[in-house]
Design a protein around this motif. Sequence first.
Motif, short mmCIF file in Angstrom:
data_model
loop_
_atom_site.label_atom_id
_atom_site.label_comp_id
_atom_site.label_asym_id
_atom_site.label_seq_id
_atom_site.Cartn_x
_atom_site.Cartn_y
_atom_site.Cartn_z
N THR A 49 -3.57 0.93 -1.80
CA THR A 49 -4.08 -0.46 -1.71
C THR A 49 -5.32 -0.61 -2.51
N LEU A 102 -2.07 -11.95 -0.31
CA LEU A 102 -1.58 -10.76 -0.85
C LEU A 102 -0.86 -10.99 -2.21
N THR A 107 -5.47 -0.66 -6.19
CA THR A 107 -4.76 -1.62 -6.57
C THR A 107 -5.64 -2.58 -6.82
N ILE A 108 -6.44 -3.06 -5.64
CA ILE A 108 -7.50 -4.24 -5.72
C ILE A 108 -8.69 -3.84 -6.71
N LEU A 112 -0.36 -7.35 -4.12
CA LEU A 112 -0.12 -6.39 -3.11
C LEU A 112 1.20 -6.50 -2.30
N SER A 113 2.24 -7.68 -2.84
CA SER A 113 3.27 -8.16 -2.20
C SER A 113 4.43 -8.16 -3.20
#
Length: 200
Positions: free
Chosen positions: A163, A96, A166-167, A101-102
Amino acid sequence: MNTLRNKIVSRIYGNGRGWCFTRSDFLDIASPDAIDVNLHRLNNENIITRASRGVYCYPKHSKLLNVFLSPDIDQIASAIARKFNWEIQPTGDAALNILGLSNQVPGKFTYLSNGPSKEYKIENIDLIFKRTALKNSGFKYRKSSIVFQALKALGEKNISGETVKTIRGILTLEERKKVLKDTEKTTAWVYKIIKQICQD
């Protein structure tokens, strides 16, 4: 003129700021002892920093704060893996963090590894390698394992359109093609999300 020093510095600069490395990354150009001497001198000159025993970093610099930034844990893990010729895969919080993502830096980064189980202390972070049979994971491409582990850590119900966006933004078009092909046989719900990420 120290030709060896120039070769070492050229390789460090060529990999860019943030790159972490060990003497094994230079064994094609000099003996271990000669490399150690030069890395020690470069560290004393503040050109590179020592991240852990035997691991160095060409640190990123904050112009705003006028300080060198802490080394990236994934870079350190990769440097150690290269040194011992291990294959590694980040799990959970590590994946992550790598994908952005974090926002929180975990106190523990855990990697699956085909080498022995080992632990390292990097500043206030535990870097853990857990031995496992990576051949059973089925992934040939590192980005595939990072995306897979990150999605698993989030859980199907916690994955939003943001999400996915973002990826997708992190992966190049070529990387998306590779990840999509590489993860065909993975868990059904994970592959469904990966298709959303990788297909236009």
